[in-house]
Design a protein around this motif. Structure first.
Motif, mmCIF file in Angstrom:
data_model
loop_
_atom_site.group_PDB
_atom_site.id
_atom_site.type_symbol
_atom_site.label_atom_id
_atom_site.label_comp_id
_atom_site.label_asym_id
_atom_site.label_seq_id
_atom_site.Cartn_x
_atom_site.Cartn_y
_atom_site.Cartn_z
ATOM 1 N N LEU A 82 0.915 -1.134 -0.093
ATOM 2 C CA LEU A 82 0.008 -0.032 -0.106
ATOM 3 C C LEU A 82 0.852 1.170 -0.062
ATOM 4 O O LEU A 82 0.678 2.209 -0.538
ATOM 5 C CB LEU A 82 -0.906 0.028 1.331
ATOM 6 N N ALA A 83 2.023 1.402 0.781
ATOM 7 C CA ALA A 83 2.835 2.316 0.798
ATOM 8 C C ALA A 83 3.515 2.480 -0.499
ATOM 9 O O ALA A 83 3.848 3.841 -0.842
ATOM 10 C CB ALA A 83 3.848 1.956 1.862
ATOM 11 N N ALA A 84 3.808 1.475 -1.100
ATOM 12 C CA ALA A 84 4.504 1.699 -2.397
ATOM 13 C C ALA A 84 3.504 2.082 -3.416
ATOM 14 O O ALA A 84 4.110 2.856 -4.460
ATOM 15 C CB ALA A 84 4.990 0.098 -2.759
ATOM 16 N N LEU A 85 2.173 1.467 -3.301
ATOM 17 C CA LEU A 85 1.314 2.315 -4.224
ATOM 18 C C LEU A 85 1.219 3.686 -4.163
ATOM 19 O O LEU A 85 1.085 4.180 -5.109
ATOM 20 C CB LEU A 85 -0.060 1.358 -4.197
ATOM 21 N N PHE A 86 0.941 4.109 -3.128
ATOM 22 C CA PHE A 86 0.965 5.398 -2.944
ATOM 23 C C PHE A 86 1.964 6.223 -3.038
ATOM 24 O O PHE A 86 1.929 7.317 -3.526
ATOM 25 C CB PHE A 86 0.286 5.645 -1.318
ATOM 26 N N GLY A 87 3.076 5.785 -2.569
ATOM 27 C CA GLY A 87 4.368 6.320 -3.273
ATOM 28 C C GLY A 87 4.528 6.551 -4.785
ATOM 29 O O GLY A 87 4.885 7.506 -5.188
ATOM 30 N N PHE B 194 3.550 6.698 8.187
ATOM 31 C CA PHE B 194 4.156 7.701 7.326
ATOM 32 C C PHE B 194 5.345 7.698 6.604
ATOM 33 O O PHE B 194 5.903 7.983 5.577
ATOM 34 C CB PHE B 194 3.751 9.088 8.054
ATOM 35 N N SER B 195 6.457 7.026 7.529
ATOM 36 C CA SER B 195 7.608 6.873 7.201
ATOM 37 C C SER B 195 7.791 5.874 5.970
ATOM 38 O O SER B 195 8.712 5.886 5.118
ATOM 39 C CB SER B 195 8.476 6.285 8.288
ATOM 40 N N ASP B 196 7.106 4.878 6.160
ATOM 41 C CA ASP B 196 6.897 3.756 4.889
ATOM 42 C C ASP B 196 6.738 4.583 3.724
ATOM 43 O O ASP B 196 7.415 4.264 2.507
ATOM 44 C CB ASP B 196 5.828 2.768 5.174
ATOM 45 N N LEU B 197 5.736 5.620 3.759
ATOM 46 C CA LEU B 197 5.362 6.265 2.512
ATOM 47 C C LEU B 197 6.321 7.017 1.956
ATOM 48 O O LEU B 197 6.871 7.037 0.785
ATOM 49 C CB LEU B 197 4.293 7.001 2.824
ATOM 50 N N THR B 198 7.014 7.860 2.857
ATOM 51 C CA THR B 198 8.137 8.845 2.333
ATOM 52 C C THR B 198 9.289 7.890 1.770
ATOM 53 O O THR B 198 9.885 8.315 0.888
ATOM 54 C CB THR B 198 8.442 9.605 3.513
ATOM 55 N N ALA B 199 9.484 6.818 2.411
ATOM 56 C CA ALA B 199 10.436 6.122 1.912
ATOM 57 C C ALA B 199 10.261 5.620 0.435
ATOM 58 O O ALA B 199 11.161 5.499 -0.425
ATOM 59 C CB ALA B 199 10.875 4.906 2.616
ATOM 60 N N GLU B 200 9.123 5.042 0.284
ATOM 61 C CA GLU B 200 8.695 4.817 -1.366
ATOM 62 C C GLU B 200 8.804 5.741 -2.077
ATOM 63 O O GLU B 200 9.200 5.710 -3.398
ATOM 64 C CB GLU B 200 7.049 4.107 -1.194
ATOM 65 N N ILE B 201 8.317 7.092 -1.597
ATOM 66 C CA ILE B 201 8.535 8.032 -2.711
ATOM 67 C C ILE B 201 9.826 8.367 -2.916
ATOM 68 O O ILE B 201 10.148 8.618 -4.166
ATOM 69 C CB ILE B 201 7.786 9.336 -1.780
ATOM 70 N N ASP C 86 9.987 16.695 -4.804
ATOM 71 C CA ASP C 86 9.681 18.103 -3.908
ATOM 72 C C ASP C 86 8.302 18.559 -3.896
ATOM 73 O O ASP C 86 7.872 19.738 -3.672
ATOM 74 C CB ASP C 86 10.553 19.108 -4.710
ATOM 75 N N LYS C 87 7.204 17.596 -4.368
ATOM 76 C CA LYS C 87 5.931 17.894 -4.001
ATOM 77 C C LYS C 87 5.447 18.063 -2.681
ATOM 78 O O LYS C 87 6.235 17.578 -1.707
ATOM 79 C CB LYS C 87 4.990 17.152 -4.808
ATOM 80 N N PRO C 88 4.451 18.968 -2.167
ATOM 81 C CA PRO C 88 4.183 19.131 -0.858
ATOM 82 C C PRO C 88 3.515 17.701 -0.263
ATOM 83 O O PRO C 88 2.433 17.163 -1.305
ATOM 84 C CB PRO C 88 3.221 20.223 -0.923
ATOM 85 N N VAL C 89 3.771 17.323 0.860
ATOM 86 C CA VAL C 89 3.300 16.055 1.216
ATOM 87 C C VAL C 89 2.583 16.505 2.656
ATOM 88 O O VAL C 89 3.527 16.589 3.542
ATOM 89 C CB VAL C 89 3.835 14.693 1.173
ATOM 90 N N LEU C 90 1.405 16.749 3.011
ATOM 91 C CA LEU C 90 0.882 16.927 4.438
ATOM 92 C C LEU C 90 0.467 15.986 5.131
ATOM 93 O O LEU C 90 -0.577 15.341 4.465
ATOM 94 C CB LEU C 90 -0.193 18.016 3.952
#
Length: 552
Positions: free
Chosen positions: A224-229, A252-259, A267-271
């Motif tokens: 899921l984190a990879a897909l959202f990344g 959230f750390s999983d998501l940012t790592a995948e991004i 450099d897009k905003p992620v809130l």
């Protein structure tokens, strides 16, 4: 002028009916005459020779099935007399077929589309803000945000069905029984969205929900984190708002790592908003609304600028397929794919269960042995996992597919693969992997319409071309999905979902090549914001993560 029948490949031993044929009708084709013992509906096939049990049936020049009982010359193939069968494949049998004659694209080389430039060099065909939950616990809050933002900012669609129910309530309450029985609903014009959004350069805010993020295997949560990344990296996305409960597996750390794995210069905003940290729902939602609104103001400063066609990223998909899919719309997508690749762009062929039977051809077209090996590994792994739960690729054709002439998975797959054209395959992407270089990509997804389109958008597609012979409303939240009809009857019957019609090919009025060029011109206008797809106009935002493990 429409012909009655067609043989697709000289080596085939089946002939396709292009129109319904009568019992006893004599069909003369290529110097041979066939007397049909029974009526054959358009899109179905009859054999050119007597077949015994175990004999092979060939279509598109490949093995597509074996007879399970005697089939007489001129007899239709059906699920009763034919079973799925396909040729073996292996990298060890690979013959290099990466040299190809690219189509002439001189007429297109100076064309541009008005896209949204991104700092990483990509160009979006749309400009969306994404709002996502890291866990299903936040789905309610996501939907609350959707209701608030869509209505306040002018992105909400008119609720024509609510209006219809209200009309019926009023008729019933006033005792107008006869009028109640004859009520036909609101007019078509009233059903069309009339958007007057606040932000002129923001195409919309897309709110995704799902049933994942916790209570499942680590693999599913990581996926899921990879897909959202991958979605955050899509060129059609300007920024992301993330809701989290706090205690779930997908962090959230999983998501940012995948991004960052996909784009170190992201450099897009992620809130980010975590409910358990804020305490009350109201506190978190108020903060999310305020910060997201400020993000929308910034996203609205982006404007469309001329972009070369080399920045087109086009997904190639089929769904609700029929017996004409492999004759008209799919080959049109194949030629369009070749045009885009020749222009330096990127195309994505997905749906691995619908490549069954043409694996060797695709192996031969891979640019390197390593890519071919990855494709073979992914195909065999997928197939074995499907068989382990009693769902082999042979079960792929749906009831609608079979009714309209796609009798075996190999027949369906051979026609589906036509969407990939003739270009060499530059890369093979597993689910949630993104394209790293231009050219034709193979993307591992299921055949399921929404799972496949979800995966293609994750790979980087900014437009998806979706062929259909039966009709489907499928769309995607961030990637415009163009519905391409295989036949004119469908286009006329379901005009609210069909964007482009390839039926003139079946009627003998247009060629595949000229139709592909017309579709490419449509794509350029769509990419530049001049057009909206029917799925966009209907608000058809289908999103479904591919859950590959077991639930816990």
């Amino acid at each position: 002028m429409q012909h009655k029948v067609l043989k697709i490949n000289a080596s085939d031993n089946v002939i396709v009916a292009l129109r319904s044929l009568e019992a006893g009708e004599k069909i003369t084709f290529e110097g041979e005459t066939y007397t049909l013992p029974r009526a054959i509906a358009a899109k179905h096939k009859f054999v050119t020779e007597d077949l015994n049990p175990g004999d092979s049936v060939t279509m598109y020049g490949v093995l597509v099935g074996k007879a399970t009982q005697p089939i007489a010359r001129g007899e239709q193939i059906t699920t009763f007399n034919l079973k799925h069968e396909s040729d073996e494949y292996s990298v060890s049998k690979r013959q290099d077929r990466t040299h190809w004659q690219a189509p002439d694209v001189s007429a297109w080389k100076d064309r541009t589309f008005m896209g949204f430039p991104r700092s990483d060099g990509q160009a979006g065909t749309a400009n969306y803000w994404l709002v996502i939950p890291l866990v299903f616990c936040e789905n309610r809050n996501i939907l609350k945000l959707k209701d608030a933002f869509d209505k306040a900012l002018g992105y909400a669609f008119p609720d024509v069905y609510l209006r219809q129910v209200g009309d019926l309530v009023q008729l019933y309450s006033s005792g107008q029984t006869e009028a109640l029985k004859s009520y036909k609903g609101v007019t078509e014009a009233a059903a069309v969205a009339n958007h007057q959004p606040l932000f002129k350069n923001l195409d919309g805010i897309k709110f995704l929900t799902h049933e994942s993020g916790c209570g499942e295997s680590n693999q599913e949560s990581a996926l899921l984190a990879a897909l959202f990344g991958a979605y955050a990296n899509n060129a059609n996305v300007a920024g992301v708002t993330v809701l989290s409960l706090g205690c779930q597996k997908t962090q959230f750390s999983d998501l940012t790592a995948e991004i960052k794995k996909r784009n170190p210069a992201f450099d897009k905003p992620v809130l980010f908003f975590e409910q358990q940290s804020y305490g009350t729902e109201m506190d978190m939602m108020s903060a999310a609304i305020r910060e997201t609104f400020l993000g929308l103001i910034e996203a609205d400063t982006l404007v469309r600028q001329p972009q070369p066609l080399s920045k087109l990223n086009i997904g190639l998909k089929c769904g609700g397929s029929d017996g004409f899919s492999g004759l008209s719309a799919n080959p049109v997508l194949g030629h369009l794919s070749d045009l885009v690749v020749a222009l330096g762009g990127t195309t994505y062929l997905a749906e691995f269960p619908e490549l069954c039977g043409v694996e060797q051809e695709l192996i031969d077209r891979c640019m390197s042995v390593e890519k071919a090996q990855k494709f073979e590994m992914l195909m065999r792994d997928y197939s074995s996992k499907a068989e382990a739960v009693g769902a082999g690729f042979d079960m792929n054709p749906s009831a609608g597919n079979i009714k309209d002439g796609l009798i075996t998975d190999a027949i369906k797959s051979a026609g589906a693969a036509k969407k990939g054209g003739l270009a060499p395959i530059v890369d093979v992407l597993n689910y949630t992997e993104v394209a790293r270089e231009p050219g034709l990509q193979l993307v591992c997804t299921p055949g399921n319409d929404v799972l496949a389109t979800t995966g293609q958008a994750a790979a980087g597609a900014t437009i998806i071309l979706f062929t259909t012979g039966l009709g489907t409303p499928t769309g995607n939240p961030i990637c415009p999905v163009v519905k391409v009809s295989t036949n004119t009857s469908l286009a006329n019957r379901m005009p609210d979902i069909i964007d482009f019609d390839c039926g003139a090919i079946i009627e003998g009025e247009k060629t595949i090549e000229e139709t592909a060029e017309e579709l490419l011109d449509y794509c350029i206008k769509l990419a530049g914001g001049e057009l909206k797809t029917k799925a966009q106009l209907l608000g058809q935002d289908d999103f479904m993560p591919w859950r590959r493990g077991v639930s816990l």
